[in-house]
Write an enzyme that holds these catalytic residues in place. Structure first.
Site, PDB file in Angstrom:
ATOM      1  N   GLY A 100     -32.721  37.419 -64.664  1.00 42.05           N
ATOM      2  CA  GLY A 100     -32.486  36.254 -63.806  1.00 42.05           C
ATOM      3  C   GLY A 100     -31.826  36.676 -62.508  1.00 42.05           C
ATOM      4  N   VAL A 152     -27.798  51.250 -50.437  1.00 45.36           N
ATOM      5  CA  VAL A 152     -28.366  51.989 -49.295  1.00 45.36           C
ATOM      6  C   VAL A 152     -27.250  52.661 -48.491  1.00 45.36           C
ATOM      7  CG1 VAL A 152     -29.654  51.736 -47.123  1.00 45.36           C
ATOM      8  CG2 VAL A 152     -30.430  50.554 -49.194  1.00 45.36           C
ATOM      9  N   ARG A 170     -39.304  38.676 -65.258  1.00 43.88           N
ATOM     10  CA  ARG A 170     -39.226  38.964 -66.690  1.00 43.88           C
ATOM     11  C   ARG A 170     -40.499  39.762 -66.971  1.00 43.88           C
ATOM     12  NH1 ARG A 170     -34.121  36.469 -67.576  1.00 43.88           N
ATOM     13  NH2 ARG A 170     -34.148  34.491 -66.499  1.00 43.88           N
ATOM     14  N   ASP A 209     -27.966  41.659 -69.923  1.00 41.69           N
ATOM     15  CA  ASP A 209     -28.085  42.462 -71.150  1.00 41.69           C
ATOM     16  C   ASP A 209     -29.529  42.874 -71.446  1.00 41.69           C
ATOM     17  OD1 ASP A 209     -28.651  39.768 -71.686  1.00 41.69           O
ATOM     18  OD2 ASP A 209     -28.095  39.954 -73.793  1.00 41.69           O
ATOM     19  N   GLY A 210     -30.496  42.015 -71.137  1.00 42.35           N
ATOM     20  CA  GLY A 210     -31.901  42.390 -71.339  1.00 42.35           C
ATOM     21  C   GLY A 210     -32.275  43.577 -70.470  1.00 42.35           C
ATOM     22  N   THR A 258     -25.432  39.030 -63.416  1.00 40.27           N
ATOM     23  CA  THR A 258     -26.017  37.887 -64.112  1.00 40.27           C
ATOM     24  C   THR A 258     -25.045  36.720 -64.032  1.00 40.27           C
ATOM     25  OG1 THR A 258     -26.592  36.980 -66.295  1.00 40.27           O
ATOM     26  CG2 THR A 258     -25.205  38.940 -66.298  1.00 40.27           C
ATOM     27  N   ASP A 311     -24.624  34.397 -65.967  1.00 34.06           N
ATOM     28  CA  ASP A 311     -24.104  33.990 -67.281  1.00 34.06           C
ATOM     29  C   ASP A 311     -22.776  34.665 -67.642  1.00 34.06           C
ATOM     30  OD1 ASP A 311     -26.296  32.410 -67.604  1.00 34.06           O
ATOM     31  OD2 ASP A 311     -27.402  33.842 -68.839  1.00 34.06           O
ATOM     32  N   ASP A 354     -22.403  37.296 -69.398  1.00 25.66           N
ATOM     33  CA  ASP A 354     -22.475  37.464 -70.856  1.00 25.66           C
ATOM     34  C   ASP A 354     -22.439  38.910 -71.328  1.00 25.66           C
ATOM     35  OD1 ASP A 354     -24.942  38.126 -69.857  1.00 25.66           O
ATOM     36  OD2 ASP A 354     -26.089  36.824 -71.193  1.00 25.66           O
ATOM     37  N   ARG A 377     -17.317   5.245 -64.037  1.00 27.23           N
ATOM     38  CA  ARG A 377     -18.358   5.715 -64.953  1.00 27.23           C
ATOM     39  C   ARG A 377     -17.933   6.996 -65.664  1.00 27.23           C
ATOM     40  NH1 ARG A 377     -23.096   4.688 -60.527  1.00 27.23           N
ATOM     41  NH2 ARG A 377     -23.772   2.670 -61.317  1.00 27.23           N
ATOM     42  N   ARG A 382     -27.046  29.910 -71.904  1.00 27.68           N
ATOM     43  CA  ARG A 382     -27.825  29.742 -73.135  1.00 27.68           C
ATOM     44  C   ARG A 382     -27.020  30.181 -74.356  1.00 27.68           C
ATOM     45  NH1 ARG A 382     -29.605  29.263 -77.198  1.00 27.68           N
ATOM     46  NH2 ARG A 382     -31.521  29.951 -78.172  1.00 27.68           N
ATOM     47  N   ALA A 412     -12.638  18.295 -66.705  1.00 30.15           N
ATOM     48  CA  ALA A 412     -13.413  17.589 -67.741  1.00 30.15           C
ATOM     49  C   ALA A 412     -12.508  17.126 -68.883  1.00 30.15           C
ATOM     50  CB  ALA A 412     -14.494  18.514 -68.288  1.00 30.15           C
ATOM     51  N   LYS A 461     -10.043   5.942 -65.185  1.00 28.74           N
ATOM     52  CA  LYS A 461     -11.157   5.012 -64.929  1.00 28.74           C
ATOM     53  C   LYS A 461     -12.488   5.659 -65.268  1.00 28.74           C
ATOM     54  CE  LYS A 461     -10.932   3.956 -60.625  1.00 28.74           C
ATOM     55  NZ  LYS A 461     -11.288   3.251 -59.398  1.00 28.74           N
ATOM     56  N   GLU A 515     -25.949  24.672 -71.518  1.00 24.48           N
ATOM     57  CA  GLU A 515     -27.334  24.394 -71.952  1.00 24.48           C
ATOM     58  C   GLU A 515     -27.605  24.905 -73.365  1.00 24.48           C
ATOM     59  OE1 GLU A 515     -29.128  28.204 -69.507  1.00 24.48           O
ATOM     60  OE2 GLU A 515     -30.446  26.509 -69.847  1.00 24.48           O
ATOM     61  N   HIS A 534     -31.188  24.892 -61.586  1.00 22.78           N
ATOM     62  CA  HIS A 534     -31.316  26.136 -60.818  1.00 22.78           C
ATOM     63  C   HIS A 534     -30.476  26.202 -59.550  1.00 22.78           C
ATOM     64  CE1 HIS A 534     -34.505  26.958 -63.627  1.00 22.78           C
ATOM     65  NE2 HIS A 534     -34.472  28.202 -63.204  1.00 22.78           N
ATOM     66  N   VAL A 535     -29.882  25.085 -59.146  1.00 19.62           N
ATOM     67  CA  VAL A 535     -28.994  25.143 -57.979  1.00 19.62           C
ATOM     68  C   VAL A 535     -27.885  26.177 -58.231  1.00 19.62           C
ATOM     69  CG1 VAL A 535     -27.414  23.287 -58.743  1.00 19.62           C
ATOM     70  CG2 VAL A 535     -27.754  23.712 -56.318  1.00 19.62           C
TER      71      VAL A 535
HETATM   72  P1  ATP Z   1     -30.186  37.245 -67.294  1.00 17.92           P
HETATM   73  O1  ATP Z   1     -29.298  37.170 -68.503  1.00 17.92           O
HETATM   74  O2  ATP Z   1     -29.462  36.942 -66.030  1.00 17.92           O
HETATM   75  O3  ATP Z   1     -31.442  36.477 -67.412  1.00 17.92           O
HETATM   76  P2  ATP Z   1     -31.232  39.741 -68.245  1.00 17.92           P
HETATM   77  O4  ATP Z   1     -31.254  41.111 -67.678  1.00 17.92           O
HETATM   78  O5  ATP Z   1     -30.551  39.570 -69.570  1.00 17.92           O
HETATM   79  O6  ATP Z   1     -30.611  38.798 -67.129  1.00 17.92           O
HETATM   80  P3  ATP Z   1     -33.818  39.382 -69.481  1.00 17.92           P
HETATM   81  O7  ATP Z   1     -34.989  38.548 -69.085  1.00 17.92           O
HETATM   82  O8  ATP Z   1     -33.260  39.208 -70.850  1.00 17.92           O
HETATM   83  O9  ATP Z   1     -32.728  39.173 -68.346  1.00 17.92           O
HETATM   84  O10 ATP Z   1     -34.247  40.925 -69.344  1.00 17.92           O
HETATM   85  C1  ATP Z   1     -34.835  41.392 -68.146  1.00 17.92           C
HETATM   86  C2  ATP Z   1     -35.977  42.306 -68.478  1.00 17.92           C
HETATM   87  O11 ATP Z   1     -35.493  43.455 -69.182  1.00 17.92           O
HETATM   88  C3  ATP Z   1     -37.030  41.715 -69.398  1.00 17.92           C
HETATM   89  O12 ATP Z   1     -37.945  40.897 -68.702  1.00 17.92           O
HETATM   90  C4  ATP Z   1     -37.692  42.961 -69.936  1.00 17.92           C
HETATM   91  O13 ATP Z   1     -38.605  43.481 -69.009  1.00 17.92           O
HETATM   92  C5  ATP Z   1     -36.517  43.931 -70.048  1.00 17.92           C
HETATM   93  N1  ATP Z   1     -36.015  43.956 -71.440  1.00 17.92           N
HETATM   94  C6  ATP Z   1     -35.325  42.989 -72.078  1.00 17.92           C
HETATM   95  N2  ATP Z   1     -35.067  43.347 -73.361  1.00 17.92           N
HETATM   96  C7  ATP Z   1     -35.634  44.571 -73.520  1.00 17.92           C
HETATM   97  C8  ATP Z   1     -35.741  45.480 -74.616  1.00 17.92           C
HETATM   98  N3  ATP Z   1     -35.199  45.204 -75.807  1.00 17.92           N
HETATM   99  N4  ATP Z   1     -36.405  46.652 -74.421  1.00 17.92           N
HETATM  100  C9  ATP Z   1     -36.943  46.937 -73.218  1.00 17.92           C
HETATM  101  N5  ATP Z   1     -36.880  46.117 -72.144  1.00 17.92           N
HETATM  102  C10 ATP Z   1     -36.243  44.961 -72.290  1.00 17.92           C
END
Ligand code: ATP
Length: 331
Positions: free
Chosen positions: A11, A24, A72, A103-104, A125, A127, A129, A162, A171, A186, A218, A226, A259-260
């Protein structure tokens, strides 16, 4: 190392452009070449790689989003995709990668590391997270944006007496909801981490709202991440209905910020983190000290092995939770 590639992945997060800017600048300081990969891992696999120079980064330090683009990428989950990525990278003479993402993206980096690619990760990110670092780039800006929206919603809620249900991003991680719920004043904050342990009790939410009415408020406000009742597409509407069924006299409005929260000028704090962490990342790449991630601990830049970082479980900030309870902001 004399030549590095930079990828913004997952993201988008405000501050990713500041990472690019700093990469750079820091690389030039060490006479290193920098290549930008377009659209995250997808661009590495599709060979969309360009050399970056000062012209490409002029005026981007304060811009939201990511000039390189992000995506992604399903192909990155396959061995063929990963091998293609490595082949393209070496064909450009790139010796190591700086990966900015969540983390992804780090898991993708770990797979490439296993194929022998020298990598340093920078946490970016909204999040927030990643458990090993106190701060991820983008989180502060997303919170500022959400708080600004919450303040505006409060103005109109108070004028009309209100109650608002406000859904924010997060998430699996309730950091945005907890932070903006608290500083937005809140009455009740719902986060996924607490819900995983015990589904929330709607009667507690209603009790808190009616108590605060009796104390003279009030208006009212419930902030939810989410990830709470995530299986329901219209979860904020559903929560609103559940409250109104029990308090039919309420005039309740539902707001999903959406998304804002991802866009906008990165805050000074996010930019500072981007500069601090990216400079360290480039330094590590230059020395060939890779398979690592950078982060912020107790306001200082740190780095640690990528594998160890991924093993750190993200938990909600205990002292913030205690503070929320002490201020009567039920969680
Ligand atoms: P955000 O949490 O902000 O969305 P993120 O880096 O966690 O960021 P993801 O969509 O989970 O976002 O991961 C980004 C990309 O990393 C994925 O689209 C994929 O290409 C790659 N990726 C995620 N998990 C794996 C995995 N287990 N092995 C290899 N590549 C991965």
């Amino acid at each position: 190392m004399k030549s590095i590639g930079i990828i913004t992945s997952g993201g988008d997060a405000p501050g990713m452009n500041a990472v690019l800017w700093a990469a750079v600048k820091a690389a030039r300081f060490r006479n290193m070449k920098v290549y930008g990969v377009i659209n995250g891992y997808q661009g590495l696999i599709d060979n969309q790689i360009i050399e970056l120079n000062d012209r490409d980064i002029e005026g981007i330090i304060d811009r939201g989003g990511t000039r390189l683009g992000t995506a992604r990428c399903a192909a990155m989950l396959t061995r063929e995709g990963q091998e293609q990525a490595v082949q393209n990278m070496y064909a450009h003479g790139i010796e190591g990668l700086l990966v900015a993402g969540g983390d992804g993206s780090y898991r993708g980096a770990r797979d490439l590391t296993a194929l022998g690619v020298p990598i340093v990760g920078v946490p970016a990110t909204i999040d927030n997270d990643l458990g090993y670092t106190d701060n991820c780039i983008g989180f502060d800006t997303a919170c500022n944006t959400a708080v600004d929206c919450i303040s505006k919603i409060r103005d109109t809620m108070m004028s009309h007496s209100r109650v608002a249900v406000i859904e924010v991003m997060g998430r699996h991680c309730g950091d945005i909801a907890l932070t903006v719920g608290m500083v937005g004043g809140a009455d009740y904050i719902l986060v996924p981490e607490v819900e995983y342990e015990k589904p929330f009790d709607i009667d507690n939410v209603v009790q808190r709202l009616s108590q605060n009415r009796q104390f003279g408020n009030k208006s009212g406000m419930v902030v939810m991440a989410e990830g709470v009742m995530y299986e329901h597409k219209n979860r904020a509407e559903l929560l609103g209905q559940m409250i109104v069924e029990r308090m039919p006299q309420l005039d309740l409005k539902v707001n999903v910020l959406g998304h804002v929260q991802r866009g906008g000028t990165p805050s000074a704090r996010d930019r500072r983190y981007a500069l601090q962490m990216t400079e360290r990342a480039v330094q590590l790449l230059h020395h060939g000290d890779t398979g690592r991630v950078v982060g912020i601990k107790d306001s200082a830049v740190m780095d640690m092995p990528l594998d160890d970082a991924l093993a750190v479980k993200k938990v909600l900030n205990e002292s913030l939770l205690r503070l929320a309870h002490a201020l009567g902001q039920a969680i």
